[in-house]
Design a protein around this motif. Structure first.
Motif, PDB file in Angstrom:
ATOM      1  N   SER A   5       0.804  -1.227   0.000  1.00  0.00           N
ATOM      2  CA  SER A   5       0.000   0.000   0.000  1.00  0.00           C
ATOM      3  C   SER A   5       0.834   1.273   0.000  1.00  0.00           C
ATOM      4  N   GLY A   6       2.140   1.155   0.250  1.00  0.00           N
ATOM      5  CA  GLY A   6       2.946   2.368   0.305  1.00  0.00           C
ATOM      6  C   GLY A   6       4.338   2.162   0.847  1.00  0.00           C
ATOM      7  N   LEU A   7       4.596   2.744   2.013  1.00  0.00           N
ATOM      8  CA  LEU A   7       5.949   2.818   2.554  1.00  0.00           C
ATOM      9  C   LEU A   7       5.930   2.687   4.069  1.00  0.00           C
ATOM     10  N   ARG A   8       6.954   2.010   4.576  1.00  0.00           N
ATOM     11  CA  ARG A   8       7.160   1.926   6.023  1.00  0.00           C
ATOM     12  C   ARG A   8       8.601   2.323   6.301  1.00  0.00           C
ATOM     13  N   LYS A   9       8.805   3.275   7.214  1.00  0.00           N
ATOM     14  CA  LYS A   9      10.156   3.784   7.465  1.00  0.00           C
ATOM     15  C   LYS A   9      10.388   4.026   8.946  1.00  0.00           C
ATOM     16  N   GLY A  10      11.577   3.654   9.419  1.00  0.00           N
ATOM     17  CA  GLY A  10      11.976   3.916  10.788  1.00  0.00           C
ATOM     18  C   GLY A  10      12.569   5.307  10.917  1.00  0.00           C
ATOM     19  N   VAL A  11      12.114   6.065  11.895  1.00  0.00           N
ATOM     20  CA  VAL A  11      12.612   7.426  12.132  1.00  0.00           C
ATOM     21  C   VAL A  11      12.669   7.681  13.635  1.00  0.00           C
ATOM     22  N   LEU A  12      13.457   8.668  14.019  1.00  0.00           N
ATOM     23  CA  LEU A  12      13.441   9.139  15.398  1.00  0.00           C
ATOM     24  C   LEU A  12      12.536  10.360  15.469  1.00  0.00           C
ATOM     25  N   ILE A  13      11.537  10.299  16.317  1.00  0.00           N
ATOM     26  CA  ILE A  13      10.641  11.437  16.532  1.00  0.00           C
ATOM     27  C   ILE A  13      10.739  11.821  17.999  1.00  0.00           C
ATOM     28  N   ASP A  14      11.162  13.053  18.237  1.00  0.00           N
ATOM     29  CA  ASP A  14      11.452  13.498  19.596  1.00  0.00           C
ATOM     30  C   ASP A  14      12.441  12.542  20.262  1.00  0.00           C
ATOM     31  N   ASP A  15      13.437  12.119  19.474  1.00  0.00           N
ATOM     32  CA  ASP A  15      14.514  11.227  19.915  1.00  0.00           C
ATOM     33  C   ASP A  15      14.016   9.861  20.371  1.00  0.00           C
ATOM     34  N   THR A  16      12.866   9.450  19.875  1.00  0.00           N
ATOM     35  CA  THR A  16      12.277   8.163  20.228  1.00  0.00           C
ATOM     36  C   THR A  16      12.082   7.331  18.965  1.00  0.00           C
ATOM     37  N   ALA A  51      25.231   3.277  14.247  1.00  0.00           N
ATOM     38  CA  ALA A  51      24.806   4.385  15.115  1.00  0.00           C
ATOM     39  C   ALA A  51      23.298   4.500  15.303  1.00  0.00           C
ATOM     40  N   GLY A  52      22.521   3.793  14.476  1.00  0.00           N
ATOM     41  CA  GLY A  52      21.073   3.926  14.570  1.00  0.00           C
ATOM     42  C   GLY A  52      20.484   3.150  15.740  1.00  0.00           C
ATOM     43  N   ARG A  53      19.187   3.332  15.914  1.00  0.00           N
ATOM     44  CA  ARG A  53      18.461   2.579  16.942  1.00  0.00           C
ATOM     45  C   ARG A  53      17.352   1.783  16.280  1.00  0.00           C
ATOM     46  N   ARG A  54      17.110   0.595  16.794  1.00  0.00           N
ATOM     47  CA  ARG A  54      16.155  -0.301  16.167  1.00  0.00           C
ATOM     48  C   ARG A  54      14.785  -0.193  16.830  1.00  0.00           C
ATOM     49  N   HIS A  55      13.766  -0.053  16.007  1.00  0.00           N
ATOM     50  CA  HIS A  55      12.391  -0.038  16.506  1.00  0.00           C
ATOM     51  C   HIS A  55      11.979  -1.448  16.876  1.00  0.00           C
ATOM     52  N   SER A  56      10.990  -1.569  17.728  1.00  0.00           N
ATOM     53  CA  SER A  56      10.557  -2.885  18.199  1.00  0.00           C
ATOM     54  C   SER A  56      10.050  -3.797  17.086  1.00  0.00           C
ATOM     55  N   ASN A  57       9.649  -3.210  15.939  1.00  0.00           N
ATOM     56  CA  ASN A  57       9.166  -4.047  14.832  1.00  0.00           C
ATOM     57  C   ASN A  57      10.295  -4.539  13.926  1.00  0.00           C
ATOM     58  N   GLY A  58      11.538  -4.100  14.204  1.00  0.00           N
ATOM     59  CA  GLY A  58      12.681  -4.592  13.454  1.00  0.00           C
ATOM     60  C   GLY A  58      13.340  -3.576  12.552  1.00  0.00           C
ATOM     61  N   LEU A  59      12.612  -2.542  12.114  1.00  0.00           N
ATOM     62  CA  LEU A  59      13.224  -1.529  11.261  1.00  0.00           C
ATOM     63  C   LEU A  59      14.164  -0.641  12.076  1.00  0.00           C
ATOM     64  N   TRP A  60      15.247  -0.223  11.427  1.00  0.00           N
ATOM     65  CA  TRP A  60      16.203   0.668  12.076  1.00  0.00           C
ATOM     66  C   TRP A  60      15.838   2.122  11.802  1.00  0.00           C
TER      67      TRP A  60
END
Length: 329
Positions: free
Chosen positions: A67-78, A183-192
């Protein structure tokens, strides 16, 4: 040998973020979601968005979905994952946050989505500007759905520009992947999530140079990360820090030249009048557009692009797209 200047700045970063990190550790024990729907302009085409964010076939930090796109990002350092589904008239987004929702997250999330969806630059003013132009007029009609996509943050755009200096796109993508893993951080769903300046500043130089980074490229990226994280380099545009001041400050950084600054303006700020005359692909496209056997040199390309100011960013995008090859960053 340890760089005493960089070590001092890193220590300042550590002190600055110590309390914030403690708060994040507590909040990360919970997860939250927020939904945002953005209206898309008439004729919007997601092709360029999916192409830009789908460069890494390993899908470490971005994944193209049905359906589109899924991306890992830091929002408010989270750590967060932005899940975008494209409809006919809107982009419906669910943001999954590894922590509690803060007041700052809504505004930040809207800014991130505006960049990811290529909504910062309206292509119509350039199309109107070149309507009667014998070169760009036909090209813009042929590529009328073209949009310029931004990175999720100015820091991401700037470091990506440094990675891409004088190398091909596929190699730059592999360097980017390495940087995210280190240097990145991994989200709980697996994306960095792409690294923050503070996280990047803590990476040892040797961690990059032993993973295919040239020493000068690694030093430039870590220098930028340290300067941004410590507050020495302000990348946020505001009345007391206009875009001209940001450009001057960037050009004063060792390892940063005009091409890198202009590319960062394009992918980070969505600035409308970036001159990419130093870009080999842009120069190649100018030569082909003008029917020349060889591409122009940089002064000639700069002079050619000047006639399309204040819309040189869209001019560069159309030139890139005209090549129909993976040659544009």
């Amino acid at each position: 040998m340890r760089d005493p200047v960089r070590y001092k700045l890193i220590m300042a970063i550590e002190k600055k973020t110590e309390k914030k990190t403690a708060r994040k550790t507590i909040s990360q024990q919970m997860s939250s979601e927020m939904a945002i729907s953005l209206k898309l302009p008439p004729g919007y085409d997601s092709t360029d968005v999916l192409s830009f964010h789908g460069r890494d076939q390993q899908q470490l930090a971005e994944a193209i979905t049905d359906s589109g796109l899924r991306k890992g990002v830091l929002i408010d350092d989270t750590p967060a994952v932005v899940d975008i589904a494209f409809g006919k008239k809107s982009a419906d987004c669910i943001i999954h946050v590894d922590g509690a929702l803060s007041d700052a997250m809504q505004a930040q999330a809207n800014e991130v989505l505006t960049s990811l969806l290529g909504l910062r630059l309206d292509p119509r003013p350039f199309a109107a500007f070149v309507m009667s132009d014998p070169l760009f007029g036909p090209l813009t009609k042929k590529q009328k759905s073209l949009r310029i996509v931004q990175s999720s943050s100015i820091f991401e755009a700037l470091t990506w520009a440094v990675m891409g200096q004088q190398i091909n796109v596929s190699f730059a993508v592999s360097l980017r992947r390495t940087f995210i893993e280190l240097a990145g951080r991994r989200h709980s769903n697996g994306l960095w999530c792409y690294p923050s300046p503070a996280d990047a500043a803590r990476v040892p130089l040797e961690a990059l140079t032993t993973r295919q980074y040239s020493r000068s490229k690694a030093e430039t990226i870590l220098r930028l990360a340290t300067m941004v994280a410590s507050g020495e380099l302000d990348l946020v545009e505001h009345p007391s820090n206009p875009i001209e001041s940001i450009c001057a400050a960037l050009l004063a950084v060792k390892g940063i030249g005009p091409w890198t600054v202009n590319y960062a303006l394009l992918r980070g700020f969505g600035h409308a009048d970036c001159s990419l005359h130093g870009d080999v692909a842009v120069r190649t496209a100018i030569g082909k557009l003008c029917g020349h056997a060889v591409r122009p040199d940089m002064p000639a390309a700069e002079e050619f692009l000047r006639r399309y100011s204040p819309h040189r960013t869209m001019a560069a995008a159309h030139l890139w797209a005209s090549l129909k090859v993976e040659s544009a960053y």
